[in-house]
Design an enzyme around this catalytic site. Structure first.
Site, PDB file in Angstrom:
ATOM      1  N   HIS A 145      10.321  54.045  46.093  1.00 35.50           N
ATOM      2  CA  HIS A 145       9.994  54.897  44.955  1.00 35.50           C
ATOM      3  C   HIS A 145      11.292  55.343  44.286  1.00 35.50           C
ATOM      4  CE1 HIS A 145       5.752  56.300  46.402  1.00 35.50           C
ATOM      5  NE2 HIS A 145       5.943  55.009  46.611  1.00 35.50           N
TER       6      HIS A 145
ATOM      7  N   GLU B  23      12.398  58.290  43.527  1.00 38.29           N
ATOM      8  CA  GLU B  23      13.041  59.413  44.216  1.00 38.29           C
ATOM      9  C   GLU B  23      13.814  58.941  45.437  1.00 38.29           C
ATOM     10  OE1 GLU B  23       8.830  60.985  43.134  1.00 38.29           O
ATOM     11  OE2 GLU B  23       9.800  59.059  43.427  1.00 38.29           O
TER      12      GLU B  23
ATOM     13  N   CYS C 196       4.993  62.147  45.395  1.00 36.84           N
ATOM     14  CA  CYS C 196       3.978  61.954  46.427  1.00 36.84           C
ATOM     15  C   CYS C 196       4.452  62.621  47.718  1.00 36.84           C
ATOM     16  CB  CYS C 196       3.751  60.456  46.662  1.00 36.84           C
ATOM     17  SG  CYS C 196       5.153  59.625  47.474  1.00 36.84           S
TER      18      CYS C 196
ATOM     19  N   CYS D  43       7.849  61.192  49.213  1.00 42.67           N
ATOM     20  CA  CYS D  43       9.045  61.619  48.482  1.00 42.67           C
ATOM     21  C   CYS D  43       9.299  63.113  48.662  1.00 42.67           C
ATOM     22  CB  CYS D  43       8.912  61.260  47.009  1.00 42.67           C
ATOM     23  SG  CYS D  43       8.865  59.464  46.755  1.00 42.67           S
TER      24      CYS D  43
END
Length: 156
Positions: A52, A54, A82, A85
């Site tokens: 992701h 992040e 999410c 993260c």
């Protein structure tokens, strides 16, 4: 002032994700108004469900700082994080999160849960949501609209 500046930078990173065929999410980690890490979604191209935006930004910063703790930093991301993260942000001791679009399906900062401010965590992260929300949301809506149109064309 700085929040909008860095969110615009994150939006540019999200465009990079889209150019690579990824869901357009971008993230930049800032310390003392300087970039220490940045990233965009790369799940598909890296064959990695943890890639992701992040995660990419935090990993980049950790390497640069040679430390897994990143206190006194602000993470700017175009979409509400999410649970994976959010957990990484807590472990990295990030001080502040600024996000653009809310995620009513999987966002755990303010939409589906309040993970970053839960009482059972020993580290709390200051949160500011909805910065340039319209632009961040539109970027995602346009991406998924194009995907649906392409899928429809392929069926016809």
């Amino acid at each position: 002032m700085y929040d909008e500046h860095w969110m615009r930078y994150a939006i540019q990173l999200a465009r990079q994700a889209e150019l690579e065929g990824e869901v357009p999410v971008g993230a930049v980690l800032v310390e003392n108004n300087k970039i220490i890490g940045e990233g965009w979604n790369q799940l598909i191209n890296q064959h990695d469900p943890s890639a992701h935006a992040e995660v990419q930004a935090i990993r980049s910063a950790g390497q640069k700082k040679q430390n897994y703790r990143l206190p006194n930093t602000t993470l700017y991301v175009t979409l509400e994080p999410c649970s994976m993260c959010a957990g990484m942000m807590i472990h990295a001791r990030i001080s502040r999160l600024v996000f653009g679009a809310y995620d009513p399906k999987t966002g755990v900062v303010e939409s589906c849960d309040y993970l970053l401010t839960a009482d059972y965590h020993n580290h709390k992260i200051e949160v500011c949501g909805g910065i340039l929300q319209a632009e961040c949301s539109q970027q995602l809506k346009d991406f998924f609209k194009k995907k649906r149109e392409l899928k429809k064309e392929q069926k016809d």
